[in-house]
Design a protein around this motif. Structure first.
Motif, PDB file in Angstrom:
ATOM      1  N   ILE A 350     -12.767   1.253  -6.050  1.00 54.10           N
ATOM      2  CA  ILE A 350     -11.838   0.276  -5.467  1.00 54.10           C
ATOM      3  C   ILE A 350     -11.084  -0.467  -6.558  1.00 54.10           C
ATOM      4  O   ILE A 350      -9.861  -0.650  -6.491  1.00 54.10           O
ATOM      5  CB  ILE A 350     -12.603  -0.699  -4.550  1.00 54.10           C
ATOM      6  CG1 ILE A 350     -13.162   0.035  -3.335  1.00 54.10           C
ATOM      7  CG2 ILE A 350     -11.703  -1.845  -4.107  1.00 54.10           C
ATOM      8  CD1 ILE A 350     -14.107  -0.800  -2.495  1.00 54.10           C
ATOM      9  N   LEU A 351     -11.800  -0.886  -7.594  1.00 51.09           N
ATOM     10  CA  LEU A 351     -11.162  -1.645  -8.676  1.00 51.09           C
ATOM     11  C   LEU A 351     -10.213  -0.768  -9.487  1.00 51.09           C
ATOM     12  O   LEU A 351      -9.164  -1.227  -9.931  1.00 51.09           O
ATOM     13  CB  LEU A 351     -12.235  -2.252  -9.585  1.00 51.09           C
ATOM     14  CG  LEU A 351     -13.129  -3.309  -8.927  1.00 51.09           C
ATOM     15  CD1 LEU A 351     -14.238  -3.736  -9.880  1.00 51.09           C
ATOM     16  CD2 LEU A 351     -12.315  -4.511  -8.500  1.00 51.09           C
ATOM     17  N   ARG A 352     -10.580   0.488  -9.680  1.00 48.06           N
ATOM     18  CA  ARG A 352      -9.666   1.388 -10.397  1.00 48.06           C
ATOM     19  C   ARG A 352      -8.383   1.605  -9.604  1.00 48.06           C
ATOM     20  O   ARG A 352      -7.292   1.640 -10.184  1.00 48.06           O
ATOM     21  CB  ARG A 352     -10.358   2.731 -10.661  1.00 48.06           C
ATOM     22  CG  ARG A 352     -11.430   2.690 -11.728  1.00 48.06           C
ATOM     23  CD  ARG A 352     -11.963   4.090 -12.006  1.00 48.06           C
ATOM     24  NE  ARG A 352     -13.041   4.085 -12.982  1.00 48.06           N
ATOM     25  CZ  ARG A 352     -13.672   5.171 -13.411  1.00 48.06           C
ATOM     26  NH1 ARG A 352     -13.322   6.366 -12.936  1.00 48.06           N
ATOM     27  NH2 ARG A 352     -14.640   5.081 -14.297  1.00 48.06           N
ATOM     28  N   ALA A 353      -8.517   1.766  -8.322  1.00 47.37           N
ATOM     29  CA  ALA A 353      -7.316   1.960  -7.497  1.00 47.37           C
ATOM     30  C   ALA A 353      -6.438   0.718  -7.536  1.00 47.37           C
ATOM     31  O   ALA A 353      -5.201   0.824  -7.529  1.00 47.37           O
ATOM     32  CB  ALA A 353      -7.719   2.283  -6.064  1.00 47.37           C
ATOM     33  N   ALA A 354      -7.053  -0.468  -7.581  1.00 47.20           N
ATOM     34  CA  ALA A 354      -6.278  -1.707  -7.580  1.00 47.20           C
ATOM     35  C   ALA A 354      -5.525  -1.923  -8.883  1.00 47.20           C
ATOM     36  O   ALA A 354      -4.648  -2.791  -8.945  1.00 47.20           O
ATOM     37  CB  ALA A 354      -7.202  -2.897  -7.320  1.00 47.20           C
ATOM     38  N   ALA A 355      -5.832  -1.147  -9.928  1.00 46.08           N
ATOM     39  CA  ALA A 355      -5.132  -1.310 -11.201  1.00 46.08           C
ATOM     40  C   ALA A 355      -3.712  -0.762 -11.155  1.00 46.08           C
ATOM     41  O   ALA A 355      -2.918  -1.033 -12.061  1.00 46.08           O
ATOM     42  CB  ALA A 355      -5.915  -0.628 -12.323  1.00 46.08           C
ATOM     43  N   GLN A 356      -3.362   0.020 -10.138  1.00 46.44           N
ATOM     44  CA  GLN A 356      -2.007   0.564 -10.036  1.00 46.44           C
ATOM     45  C   GLN A 356      -1.215  -0.191  -8.962  1.00 46.44           C
ATOM     46  O   GLN A 356      -1.773  -0.978  -8.200  1.00 46.44           O
ATOM     47  CB  GLN A 356      -2.053   2.054  -9.703  1.00 46.44           C
ATOM     48  CG  GLN A 356      -2.659   2.379  -8.341  1.00 46.44           C
ATOM     49  CD  GLN A 356      -2.845   3.861  -8.123  1.00 46.44           C
ATOM     50  OE1 GLN A 356      -3.867   4.432  -8.471  1.00 46.44           O
ATOM     51  NE2 GLN A 356      -1.836   4.501  -7.541  1.00 46.44           N
ATOM     52  N   GLU A 357       0.088   0.041  -8.946  1.00 48.93           N
ATOM     53  CA  GLU A 357       0.957  -0.591  -7.965  1.00 48.93           C
ATOM     54  C   GLU A 357       1.177   0.366  -6.794  1.00 48.93           C
ATOM     55  O   GLU A 357       1.156   1.584  -6.963  1.00 48.93           O
ATOM     56  CB  GLU A 357       2.295  -0.971  -8.598  1.00 48.93           C
ATOM     57  CG  GLU A 357       2.162  -1.985  -9.730  1.00 48.93           C
ATOM     58  CD  GLU A 357       3.514  -2.349 -10.331  1.00 48.93           C
ATOM     59  OE1 GLU A 357       4.525  -1.769  -9.881  1.00 48.93           O
ATOM     60  OE2 GLU A 357       3.564  -3.195 -11.227  1.00 48.93           O
ATOM     61  N   PHE A 358       1.439  -0.228  -5.619  1.00 51.21           N
ATOM     62  CA  PHE A 358       1.619   0.568  -4.409  1.00 51.21           C
ATOM     63  C   PHE A 358       2.909   0.152  -3.710  1.00 51.21           C
ATOM     64  O   PHE A 358       3.197  -1.033  -3.578  1.00 51.21           O
ATOM     65  CB  PHE A 358       0.431   0.382  -3.460  1.00 51.21           C
ATOM     66  CG  PHE A 358      -0.870   0.877  -4.014  1.00 51.21           C
ATOM     67  CD1 PHE A 358      -1.246   2.195  -3.854  1.00 51.21           C
ATOM     68  CD2 PHE A 358      -1.695   0.026  -4.730  1.00 51.21           C
ATOM     69  CE1 PHE A 358      -2.438   2.658  -4.378  1.00 51.21           C
ATOM     70  CE2 PHE A 358      -2.893   0.477  -5.256  1.00 51.21           C
ATOM     71  CZ  PHE A 358      -3.253   1.796  -5.084  1.00 51.21           C
ATOM     72  N   SER A 359       3.634   1.159  -3.253  1.00 51.34           N
ATOM     73  CA  SER A 359       4.857   0.896  -2.502  1.00 51.34           C
ATOM     74  C   SER A 359       4.514   0.785  -1.027  1.00 51.34           C
ATOM     75  O   SER A 359       3.705   1.550  -0.498  1.00 51.34           O
ATOM     76  CB  SER A 359       5.866   2.026  -2.715  1.00 51.34           C
ATOM     77  OG  SER A 359       6.992   1.859  -1.860  1.00 51.34           O
ATOM     78  N   TRP A 360       5.126  -0.201  -0.374  1.00 56.04           N
ATOM     79  CA  TRP A 360       4.921  -0.344   1.073  1.00 56.04           C
ATOM     80  C   TRP A 360       6.089   0.218   1.873  1.00 56.04           C
ATOM     81  O   TRP A 360       6.061   0.211   3.105  1.00 56.04           O
ATOM     82  CB  TRP A 360       4.711  -1.813   1.444  1.00 56.04           C
ATOM     83  CG  TRP A 360       5.838  -2.738   1.050  1.00 56.04           C
ATOM     84  CD1 TRP A 360       5.949  -3.453  -0.092  1.00 56.04           C
ATOM     85  CD2 TRP A 360       6.993  -3.052   1.820  1.00 56.04           C
ATOM     86  NE1 TRP A 360       7.102  -4.195  -0.108  1.00 56.04           N
ATOM     87  CE2 TRP A 360       7.763  -3.969   1.071  1.00 56.04           C
ATOM     88  CE3 TRP A 360       7.455  -2.656   3.071  1.00 56.04           C
ATOM     89  CZ2 TRP A 360       8.970  -4.489   1.531  1.00 56.04           C
ATOM     90  CZ3 TRP A 360       8.664  -3.169   3.532  1.00 56.04           C
ATOM     91  CH2 TRP A 360       9.406  -4.072   2.768  1.00 56.04           C
ATOM     92  N   ALA A 361       7.095   0.729   1.185  1.00 56.40           N
ATOM     93  CA  ALA A 361       8.287   1.248   1.859  1.00 56.40           C
ATOM     94  C   ALA A 361       8.109   2.728   2.187  1.00 56.40           C
ATOM     95  O   ALA A 361       7.271   3.428   1.618  1.00 56.40           O
ATOM     96  CB  ALA A 361       9.520   1.049   0.985  1.00 56.40           C
TER      97      ALA A 361
END
Length: 507
Positions: A350-361
């Motif tokens: 979970i923490l590794r995934a949170a280190a990147q940015e995510f697009s909501w579009a």
């Protein structure tokens, strides 16, 4: 005799401009600090020291100190992580007078301004630079005089460049910068050094406007040490035992729309599962369908399906990815699993995934611009309402409720598939409120359209996979029940999230 001086900059910046250099045209900045500047600073502090002390002293004391400083050889140790700062341009106040200065123009009296450029060097506050000074004119008595002067140097260069400088008995490092007479190759920077024959008058002279190099000084050249490559150090929250809820604060330039809730949480979930499967299989890139059956069974608590791909039934035992909204603005991303705590591998994924940015579009030209950042929150941040173990009799939707089944046929409501009947069935199936009777289900807002999560295996077989109609609903129970309550389509992805309705709660 060899002397070692240890110098640091508590504010992390060394502000100085080399002699007769226009700050706007300064290609190097003053680094390392010039021995000429040190010599003048020491002499100035000698006068301060003698003003502060009573008694007599040798008449040639300051001349001997100047002679020792000017005849010495200088070497340096510069910290590896020193960097040239971003250039700052500031307007500084100058003389006080009429503004504007023209006599016929209306004006006011104020300070004029002058634009200056700051070419500072950033020096880690917890690291020191060292001066290695060697000369035949030093004596123990003269070194003690130098100590008293260094004690009184509180800034070096411009007044905001606060410093601490003192003698050091021994240095744990060796010099990495030496001075040479000629500029034999590129990459060398000039350093102003006092000449061996410089006099007290030369050192104390206030200004020499017509000279590029002050009288009593000379230019030597130094090669700055190579900087080690800069690498970002990941800063992740440590894993913790007995964790059922992991929270992240959201940062964004463009606020996500509520209709994109499931789209955003689904992308975050996909990143979590990728990291978890990499950790379990030790493979760089592996899909769920390619993972061994035992691995798929092991991560069923995160995927929500067994090793054969069959969704888990009954009370939810898998992780859910939710968005928390406050006044129509998303403030947190929640990862929740009530059946059992997250283990260390699951928390790490979970923490590794949170280190990147995510697009909501949706996919398109704005997908890269409309992104969010996730900042881990520790246990000092209280869980949001509904996740804190408190009970309530009245609950309302925080995110739109989407019925799992279509309630309309030919424009008419199918009574068995009405909103109320679907909610009652799901409450019973999920194990909610087994002892509490659902008294009423009421729509409390205008219907809205939201994107729902469509599993990959169904994406190609469905004829319409667009937005679905969402409802704002209030539930009233006969007895208080404990949340969290998530109902309806894509409720594991943030839709159909209910919170206690404190506004209408009984007093």
């Amino acid at each position: 005799m060899r002397l070692v001086l240890q110098q640091s900059f508590p504010l992390g910046r060394f502000h100085a401009t080399p002699w007769r250099v226009n700050p706007f045209d300064d290609p190097y900045g003053e680094w390392p600090p010039s021995p000429w500047r040190l010599t003048r600073a020491v002499v100035a502090r000698w006068y301060q020291w003698r003003r502060e002390t009573a008694g007599t002293w040798p008449e040639d004391e300051v001349e001997s100190l100047i002679r020792a400083l000017c005849a010495s050889d200088y070497r340096f140790y510069l910290p590896d992580q020193t960097r040239h700062s971003m250039i700052l341009r500031q307007y500084h106040p100058v003389e006080f007078g009429w503004n504007p200065a023209a006599k016929k123009a209306a004006g006011t009296k104020s300070y004029g301004t002058s634009l200056t450029q700051d070419n500072a060097w950033c020096v880690p506050p917890d690291e020191s630079l060292f001066w290695f000074i060697e000369g035949d004119n030093w004596t123990p008595e003269l070194a003690e005089v130098l100590n008293r002067c260094l004690e009184r140097i509180v800034y070096f260069g411009r007044a905001e460049a606060l410093t601490s400088i003192c003698r050091s008995d021994a240095a744990l490092v060796s010099a990495n910068v030496t001075l040479s007479e000629s500029k034999t190759s590129g990459g060398l920077v000039p350093v102003l050094v006092p000449s061996p024959d410089a006099t007290r008058t030369d050192i104390e002279r206030v200004t020499q406007a017509a000279r590029n190099i002050p009288q009593g000084a000379r230019l030597l050249y130094a090669r700055r040490p190579p900087r080690p490559p800069t690498r970002e150090v990941p800063r992740r929250a440590p894993t913790r035992p007995h964790v059922h809820l992991v929270q992240f604060a959201l940062g964004w330039a463009v606020a996500p729309e509520q209709r994109a809730t499931a789209r955003l949480t689904a992308r975050f979930r996909a990143a979590v599962l990728r990291n978890l499967m990499r950790m379990k299989t030790k493979a760089a890139d592996v899909r769920w369908s390619d993972a061994p059956a035992e691995v798929r069974e092991e991560i069923a608590g995160m995927t929500g399906k067994d090793s054969q791909g069959v969704p888990l039934r009954g009370p939810r035992a898998h992780a859910e990815f939710l968005l928390w909204w406050d006044r129509d603005v998303p403030t947190r991303l929640l990862v929740w699993r009530g059946a059992r705590p997250f283990d260390e591998d699951e928390q790490e994924s979970i923490l590794r995934a949170a280190a990147q940015e995510f697009s909501w579009a949706v996919a398109g030209p704005d997908a890269e611009a409309w992104k969010i950042k996730l900042i881990p929150l520790d246990t000092a941040v209280a869980p949001p309402p509904g996740f804190d173990g408190a009970s309530a009799t009245i609950w309302r939707t925080l995110t739109p409720y989407v019925p799992p089944r279509h309630q309309l046929r030919g424009g008419r409501v199918r009574e068995p598939e009405s909103i109320e009947n679907q909610i009652r069935r799901e409450l019973a199936m999920r194990g909610y409120a087994s002892d509490a009777k659902l008294l009423s289900v009421k729509e409390i807002g205008q219907q809205t359209w939201v994107a729902v999560h469509v599993p990959r295996r169904e994406a190609e077989s469905r004829s319409a996979i667009g937005d679905r109609r969402g409802y704002w609903v209030q539930l009233v129970f006969g007895q208080p029940i404990v949340g969290p309550i998530r109902l309806g389509h894509s409720s594991s992805f943030g839709l159909g999230l209910f919170v206690p309705d404190l506004l209408h709660a009984p007093r």
